[in-house]
Every structure is written in structure tokens, then in C-alpha cells.
Scaffold this motif. Structure first.
Motif, PDB file in Angstrom:
ATOM      1  N   GLU A  70      39.700  40.346  48.965  1.00  0.00           N
ATOM      2  CA  GLU A  70      41.128  40.234  48.696  1.00  0.00           C
ATOM      3  C   GLU A  70      41.726  41.618  48.950  1.00  0.00           C
ATOM      4  O   GLU A  70      41.322  42.598  48.330  1.00  0.00           O
ATOM      5  CB  GLU A  70      41.397  39.806  47.255  1.00  0.00           C
ATOM      6  N   ILE A  71      42.680  41.663  49.874  1.00  0.00           N
ATOM      7  CA  ILE A  71      43.281  42.927  50.284  1.00  0.00           C
ATOM      8  C   ILE A  71      44.739  42.950  49.850  1.00  0.00           C
ATOM      9  O   ILE A  71      45.476  42.000  50.095  1.00  0.00           O
ATOM     10  CB  ILE A  71      43.182  43.092  51.819  1.00  0.00           C
ATOM     11  N   THR A  72      45.125  44.035  49.179  1.00  0.00           N
ATOM     12  CA  THR A  72      46.525  44.283  48.837  1.00  0.00           C
ATOM     13  C   THR A  72      46.845  45.698  49.320  1.00  0.00           C
ATOM     14  O   THR A  72      45.942  46.435  49.699  1.00  0.00           O
ATOM     15  CB  THR A  72      46.792  44.163  47.321  1.00  0.00           C
ATOM     16  N   PRO A  73      48.103  46.110  49.290  1.00  0.00           N
ATOM     17  CA  PRO A  73      48.430  47.462  49.756  1.00  0.00           C
ATOM     18  C   PRO A  73      47.727  48.582  48.977  1.00  0.00           C
ATOM     19  O   PRO A  73      47.508  49.661  49.517  1.00  0.00           O
ATOM     20  CB  PRO A  73      49.947  47.543  49.588  1.00  0.00           C
ATOM     21  N   THR A  74      47.343  48.328  47.715  1.00  0.00           N
ATOM     22  CA  THR A  74      46.763  49.388  46.887  1.00  0.00           C
ATOM     23  C   THR A  74      45.333  49.115  46.423  1.00  0.00           C
ATOM     24  O   THR A  74      44.739  49.967  45.776  1.00  0.00           O
ATOM     25  CB  THR A  74      47.624  49.624  45.629  1.00  0.00           C
ATOM     26  N   ARG A  75      44.789  47.934  46.734  1.00  0.00           N
ATOM     27  CA  ARG A  75      43.464  47.577  46.217  1.00  0.00           C
ATOM     28  C   ARG A  75      42.772  46.611  47.168  1.00  0.00           C
ATOM     29  O   ARG A  75      43.402  45.761  47.770  1.00  0.00           O
ATOM     30  CB  ARG A  75      43.607  46.906  44.852  1.00  0.00           C
ATOM     31  N   VAL A  76      41.446  46.770  47.263  1.00  0.00           N
ATOM     32  CA  VAL A  76      40.595  45.802  47.964  1.00  0.00           C
ATOM     33  C   VAL A  76      39.491  45.406  47.001  1.00  0.00           C
ATOM     34  O   VAL A  76      38.783  46.269  46.474  1.00  0.00           O
ATOM     35  CB  VAL A  76      39.996  46.391  49.259  1.00  0.00           C
ATOM     36  N   THR A  77      39.375  44.117  46.771  1.00  0.00           N
ATOM     37  CA  THR A  77      38.311  43.600  45.920  1.00  0.00           C
ATOM     38  C   THR A  77      37.404  42.734  46.782  1.00  0.00           C
ATOM     39  O   THR A  77      37.855  41.755  47.372  1.00  0.00           O
ATOM     40  CB  THR A  77      38.884  42.763  44.758  1.00  0.00           C
ATOM     41  N   VAL A  78      36.147  43.117  46.868  1.00  0.00           N
ATOM     42  CA  VAL A  78      35.152  42.357  47.622  1.00  0.00           C
ATOM     43  C   VAL A  78      34.308  41.582  46.629  1.00  0.00           C
ATOM     44  O   VAL A  78      33.706  42.165  45.724  1.00  0.00           O
ATOM     45  CB  VAL A  78      34.257  43.295  48.463  1.00  0.00           C
ATOM     46  N   LEU A  79      34.301  40.270  46.786  1.00  0.00           N
ATOM     47  CA  LEU A  79      33.463  39.391  45.973  1.00  0.00           C
ATOM     48  C   LEU A  79      32.318  38.943  46.874  1.00  0.00           C
ATOM     49  O   LEU A  79      32.479  38.063  47.716  1.00  0.00           O
ATOM     50  CB  LEU A  79      34.268  38.195  45.472  1.00  0.00           C
ATOM     51  N   ALA A  80      31.188  39.603  46.735  1.00  0.00           N
ATOM     52  CA  ALA A  80      30.046  39.372  47.623  1.00  0.00           C
ATOM     53  C   ALA A  80      29.084  38.359  47.026  1.00  0.00           C
ATOM     54  O   ALA A  80      28.819  38.378  45.820  1.00  0.00           O
ATOM     55  CB  ALA A  80      29.322  40.686  47.880  1.00  0.00           C
ATOM     56  N   ASP A  81      28.546  37.484  47.886  1.00  0.00           N
ATOM     57  CA  ASP A  81      27.510  36.543  47.444  1.00  0.00           C
ATOM     58  C   ASP A  81      26.285  37.315  46.975  1.00  0.00           C
ATOM     59  O   ASP A  81      25.634  36.948  46.006  1.00  0.00           O
ATOM     60  CB  ASP A  81      27.121  35.605  48.578  1.00  0.00           C
ATOM     61  N   GLU A  82      25.973  38.370  47.705  1.00  0.00           N
ATOM     62  CA  GLU A  82      24.849  39.250  47.385  1.00  0.00           C
ATOM     63  C   GLU A  82      25.159  40.600  48.025  1.00  0.00           C
ATOM     64  O   GLU A  82      25.645  40.643  49.152  1.00  0.00           O
ATOM     65  CB  GLU A  82      23.567  38.667  47.969  1.00  0.00           C
ATOM     66  N   ALA A  83      24.902  41.689  47.326  1.00  0.00           N
ATOM     67  CA  ALA A  83      25.180  43.016  47.877  1.00  0.00           C
ATOM     68  C   ALA A  83      24.065  43.980  47.495  1.00  0.00           C
ATOM     69  O   ALA A  83      23.561  43.945  46.375  1.00  0.00           O
ATOM     70  CB  ALA A  83      26.516  43.534  47.361  1.00  0.00           C
TER      71      ALA A  83
END
Length: 136
Positions: A70-83
Motif C-alpha cells: 500500500e503506497i501513499t505519499p508519506t508511507r509504504v506498507t508491505v504486507l508480505a506472504d513471507e519475508a
């Protein structure tokens, strides 16, 4: 230089949460560079390496097996299946995953197209993991 907050979350734990200059993510359509001020969007991720850039240099490399960002102008949140940090990848484990994924794909030969496509996605992600493990 301008920054944005990057969070990388897997089902097990929060792997990363800090301001960064840039992140390069393995979007389903191809690699995507994310900078501060980007237009809001949600993108699907394929198996690949997220590269984090700070002070003009790549400071962190994390392998994700898929998920969403999820990308916004001030934040990126990565929801990974596995990392997993690339430095922690095991070549033997990655090769075993490739063999399992190849067997699953071959077994899905007579299945519905969606099942064959899902098996191919797993195979491609396993191959990306093996390539990342080789490069580490």
C-alpha cells in the motif's frame, strides 16, 4: 533528501519500520521504484527482492515471496506472504523449494487454469529466491 516511512510486515513479525529515501519493490507488473510523494495505490507483489535505499546507497535487501504494498505519499506498507533478509537465505533451502514447486506445477498439468497459474507463480517465486540466495 526527502523520506517516507517504510514498513515491511510478514505473518511472523514486523521486519522493518523506518524512514527511507527510496524502495524498489517487485510489483507483479515489474520492478517499481517508490519515492516520497507517490500517488496512492495498492500493488500486488511477486516473489523478489525489496531493495531499500538510504543516503544514496542500498542499505537493505529483503526477499518477499509475494503479497501487497500500500503506497501513499508519506508511507509504504508491505504486507508480505513471507519475508527474509537476503543474507539469511539458504541456497539449499531455496533449491529444495524450486524442486517442490516444479513438482507441484507438473502435477497441476490437468488442473483448472487458475490452479496451474498459482503453481507457476510459486515456481517463479522459488526461482527468484534461489537466484537471490546465489547472489548473497
Amino acid at each position: 533528501m526527502a523520506t517516507f516511512d517504510l514498513e515491511l510486515v510478514s505473518p511472523e513479525k514486523l521486519l522493518l519500520s523506518r524512514p527511507v529515501e527510496m524502495a524498489i519493490i517487485p510489483a507483479a507488473e515489474g520492478e517499481m521504484g517508490v519515492l516520497p510523494g507517490m500517488a496512492p495505490m495498492i500493488v500486488a507483489l511477486k516473489g523478489g527482492v525489496i531493495r531499500v535505499q538510504e543516503n544514496g546507497q542500498i542499505t537493505e535487501r529483503l526477499f518477499v515471496l509475494g503479497g501487497f504494498a500500500e503506497i501513499t505519499p508519506t508511507r509504504v506498507t508491505v504486507l508480505a506472504d513471507e519475508a527474509t533478509p537476503v543474507a539469511s537465505l539458504s541456497r539449499a533451502s531455496a533449491e529444495a523449494r524450486v524442486k517442490e514447486a516444479e513438482a507441484a506445477y507438473n502435477a497441476a498439468g490437468n488442473e483448472a487454469p487458475e490452479l496451474r497459474e498459482a503453481a507457476m507463480d510459486r515456481l517463479l517465486a522459488a526461482r527468484e529466491m534461489a537466484a537471490a540466495a546465489e547472489a548473497a
